[in-house]
Design an enzyme around this catalytic site. Structure first.
Site, PDB file in Angstrom:
ATOM      1  N   GLU A 243       5.660   9.718   3.870  1.00 31.92           N
ATOM      2  CA  GLU A 243       4.775  10.185   4.881  1.00 31.92           C
ATOM      3  C   GLU A 243       4.733   9.424   6.199  1.00 31.92           C
ATOM      4  O   GLU A 243       4.244   8.480   6.299  1.00 31.92           O
ATOM      5  CB  GLU A 243       3.492  10.174   4.113  1.00 31.92           C
ATOM      6  CG  GLU A 243       2.493  11.022   5.053  1.00 31.92           C
ATOM      7  CD  GLU A 243       1.006  11.526   4.428  1.00 31.92           C
ATOM      8  OE1 GLU A 243       0.066  11.697   5.261  1.00 31.92           O
ATOM      9  OE2 GLU A 243       1.006  10.724   3.295  1.00 31.92           O
ATOM     10  N   LYS A 375      -4.986   7.187 -16.753  1.00 34.33           N
ATOM     11  CA  LYS A 375      -4.274   8.340 -15.850  1.00 34.33           C
ATOM     12  C   LYS A 375      -4.854   9.661 -15.650  1.00 34.33           C
ATOM     13  O   LYS A 375      -4.081  10.612 -15.312  1.00 34.33           O
ATOM     14  CB  LYS A 375      -2.976   8.228 -16.231  1.00 34.33           C
ATOM     15  CG  LYS A 375      -2.031   7.100 -16.262  1.00 34.33           C
ATOM     16  CD  LYS A 375      -0.781   7.305 -17.039  1.00 34.33           C
ATOM     17  CE  LYS A 375       0.195   6.250 -16.761  1.00 34.33           C
ATOM     18  NZ  LYS A 375      -0.392   4.929 -17.750  1.00 34.33           N
ATOM     19  N   ASP A 451       1.983   0.777 -12.031  1.00 41.17           N
ATOM     20  CA  ASP A 451       2.288   1.957 -12.618  1.00 41.17           C
ATOM     21  C   ASP A 451       1.762   3.361 -11.470  1.00 41.17           C
ATOM     22  O   ASP A 451       0.651   3.491 -11.325  1.00 41.17           O
ATOM     23  CB  ASP A 451       1.412   2.210 -13.869  1.00 41.17           C
ATOM     24  CG  ASP A 451       1.903   3.400 -14.692  1.00 41.17           C
ATOM     25  OD1 ASP A 451       2.333   4.517 -13.900  1.00 41.17           O
ATOM     26  OD2 ASP A 451       1.483   3.472 -15.767  1.00 41.17           O
ATOM     27  N   HIS A 548       0.340  14.033  13.784  1.00 43.96           N
ATOM     28  CA  HIS A 548       1.546  14.206  12.887  1.00 43.96           C
ATOM     29  C   HIS A 548       2.796  15.046  13.442  1.00 43.96           C
ATOM     30  O   HIS A 548       3.650  15.173  12.946  1.00 43.96           O
ATOM     31  CB  HIS A 548       0.836  15.145  11.854  1.00 43.96           C
ATOM     32  CG  HIS A 548       0.082  14.190  10.493  1.00 43.96           C
ATOM     33  ND1 HIS A 548       0.831  14.017   9.542  1.00 43.96           N
ATOM     34  CD2 HIS A 548      -1.011  13.348  10.512  1.00 43.96           C
ATOM     35  CE1 HIS A 548       0.113  13.035   8.644  1.00 43.96           C
ATOM     36  NE2 HIS A 548      -0.862  12.777   9.194  1.00 43.96           N
TER      37      HIS A 548
END
Length: 653
Positions: A243, A375, A451, A548
């Site tokens: 990004e 998660k 993770d 951006h």
């Protein structure tokens, strides 16, 4: 040639029989109806003869008998032809497959690439033989594969004679196993994977630890932000991301925080959780275990059993939750410098075996009952914490807010309240009271071998801003469930280990177990603060889209001619004179619209007003007129929601 000629004759026969059977199928309905009518007529005539004792048949009886016989013959021929067509079709398919296989084999052996099935364009991978056509693959001993060529092994994988997950063990070379697996996949899918890299990677570090059935790796760029002063120490922050603007924005936040004296952090809780689900025949059994766990002596015995499974795992607490005849037992323990999911799962299994000895009727439904919670976003993690609960704070002077962040303290505090607190509350968010904490957490997790899926709960964050000491900004970020480790998982891989070494937290801390993992959590929390501070400043100053467009997008396309000028603007060039410009809403009272303009509400979106403010959620944005106003000018709810105007300081297209 004989095979090809036979194949052609059978193809012609198959086509003829196919055309004939199509004709039969169109007329079979009429034939069945005719058969039924004839049978009904004969039965009816037989009944009349019995009633009037007449035995001489008439012309109608003869015609019905002929029609009945003809219909039966017609249907018998139809079904016989269908059966014959099926047999010929099967023979045709077998012959066609054999011919194509033989032709492909000739092409491959002769080195030609114009075969109909030669669609693979691989520059660095040798060509293999034609795909396998065996109906029942024959298993090949794995110890004989090392002496075969890559083409032969790939052919055996495609045929199903060799399981592709056994290539590393059979070949004894992890890199060659990856190469053969790629070749087999290319043959099977007829696609090339030359762009996906596989060379130059140590797959021995991955085998039986990080990934299975490997075909390569994904290169992700890693940037560095900083230096960032955290608890008196300076760190450079590694961030793996695709990004644009993320590293640059975080770097600006690091500069503002470091020049203001740095970030202070604190760890409040540290414990990984695992919550199995157990079930009893009735509620009485669940109540018995619940009461048994409340006894201090019983709990002490259970804690000893759990702690015996590891030199680092130390059970801190056990909280049961009841749902009918089910109990959810939330174990929480320290895990040293490891993230600790395997460690706590091992201890939990041992504890459940101990409980089953005490309660034989207890059934273990699942080692994870989703009360952990792993998660997934959850209120229990947000309140009770999971992993490390870390808080970071800093005081930024008003001069730095203006010079580095290009905004004001008042604007930052206001945007934080309306966006991170009120806006997230309106969305019903759990742990989402922040601008983009997940961006920084995910980038650092990938870079340091954590993770990535645990970003879901690890990025739960509350960002707070206050104005103190007259004009200075006080800022804090609270992350209640940061799940990190410096050993285990992907932390041993060379690239990820290098990033941990950059932070000075690689491996286990032998003198103070758990200290490295805590330090990593502190650094990530401080980095989250840097990212939050920079993004919130960009939002307050209105610079987000501009940055951006400059760093994260291709140049914007030119506006179409029909949108080059607002509908209310004059078509002549006289509008270049500022004195001739007229606002479309001059003289229009709030809540109304000019007569020549028909602004329509954003029917494709939703707006929700709370007091004088409106939160508008457009789904599809179409051109609608707006009016110019300064950023400091308030937009009341009547103007924005009552008239259907969008809260943008410029026309939207």
């Amino acid at each position: 040639m004989v095979t090809t000629s036979s194949h052609s004759h059978k193809g012609v026969m198959f086509s003829l029989f196919g055309s004939f059977s199509s004709f039969l199928s169109m007329s079979v309905t009429a034939c069945v109806a005719f058969l039924g009518s004839s049978a009904y007529l004969l039965l009816h005539r037989q009944r009349e003869r019995l009633e009037i004792s007449r035995s001489v048949p008439c012309f109608t009886d003869v015609f019905a008998l002929v029609a009945l016989s003809g219909s039966l013959v017609y249907l018998l021929g139809f079904f016989s032809m269908y059966l014959l067509q099926s047999v010929l079709k099967q023979n045709y398919s077998t012959a066609s497959l054999a011919v194509r296989t033989a032709e492909d084999d000739i092409h491959v052996r002769s080195g030609r690439s114009d075969s109909p099935t030669a669609e693979i364009d691989s520059k660095d991978t040798p060509k293999a033989t034609a795909p396998c056509v065996m109906l029942e693959p024959t298993k090949v001993p794995l110890d004989t594969l090392a002496e075969k060529s890559d083409d032969e092994v790939a052919q055996l994988v495609v045929c199903g004679s060799v399981p592709h997950h056994s290539l590393e063990k059979a070949l004894g070379d992890t890199t060659r196993a990856v190469k053969v697996r790629r070749l087999a996949l290319e043959l099977k899918l007829k696609k090339s994977f030359t762009i996906l890299p596989y060379e130059g990677f140590n797959y021995d570090e991955v085998l039986n630890r990080c990934c299975e059935q490997v075909i390569g790796y994904i290169p992700i760029p890693i940037g560095v932000a900083g230096p960032l002063l955290v608890d008196g120490r300076s760190f450079h922050i590694p961030m793996a991301t695709t990004e644009g603007c993320l590293v640059a924005s975080t770097n600006r936040g690091c500069k503002a925080l470091t020049e203001s004296g740095g970030v202070n952090t604190a760890i409040f809780r540290d414990g990984m959780t695992r919550a199995p689900c157990v079930r009893f025949p009735s509620l009485a059994g669940a109540k018995a275990l619940y009461s048994w766990l409340e006894n201090p002596t019983n709990s002490e015995n259970l804690f000893s059993v759990f702690n015996s499974t590891s030199g680092f795992a130390r059970l801190q607490e056990l909280k049961p939750a009841v749902a009918g005849r089910n109990l959810y037992l939330r174990f929480k323990c320290t895990t040293g410098d490891a993230m600790g999911m395997n460690m706590i799962s091992k201890g939990t299994t041992k504890a459940l075996e101990f409980l089953q000895e005490k309660f034989p009727e207890m059934e273990v439904v699942s080692i994870s009952g989703n009360f952990c919670v792993d998660k997934k976003p959850s209120a229990v993690n947000w309140i009770e914490g999971r992993g490390k609960t870390v808080v970071a704070e800093a005081v930024i002077s008003s001069k730095l807010v203006q010079s580095v962040l290009k905004t004001s303290v008042d604007a930052l505090v206001d945007v934080n309240i309306q966006k991170n607190l009120v806006g997230s509350a309106m969305a019903g968010s759990i742990g989402g009271f922040n601008a983009h904490a997940a961006n920084i957490v995910a980038a650092m997790y990938i870079a340091t071998g954590q993770d990535p899926a645990q970003v879901v709960e690890s990025s739960n964050c509350m960002t707070l801003m206050e104005k103190i000491n007259g004009d200075d900004l006080y800022m804090s970020v609270t992350l209640p469930c940061m799940e990190v480790g410096t050993v285990g998982g992907g932390t041993h891989l060379p690239a990820q280990k290098a990033c941990l070494e950059l932070l000075g937290v690689s491996g286990a801390n032998r003198d103070h177990p758990g200290r490295n993992a805590e330090q990593l959590a502190r650094i990530i929390a401080a980095s989250v603060m840097a990212g939050e501070l920079s993004l919130m400043s960009a939002l307050a100053a209105g610079h987000l889209v501009k940055s951006h467009m400059q760093y994260n997008r291709k140049p914007p396309p030119q506006r179409p001619p029909e949108f080059a000028r607002p509908r209310w603007a004059p078509e002549s060039d006289s509008d270049s004179d500022p004195a001739s410009r007229v606002s479309p809403l001059d003289g229009v009272s709030p809540g109304s619209a000019p007569s020549d303009i028909s602004p329509k509400p954003a029917s494709s979106g939703r707006s929700l007003c709370m007091g004088p403010k409106c939160y508008i959620r457009p789904v599809a944005v179409a051109f609608s007129p707006s009016y110019e106003r300064s950023q400091a000018e308030p937009a009341d709810a009547q103007t924005l929601c009552g008239s259907g105007m969008r809260p943008f300081p410029y026309p939207v297209s």
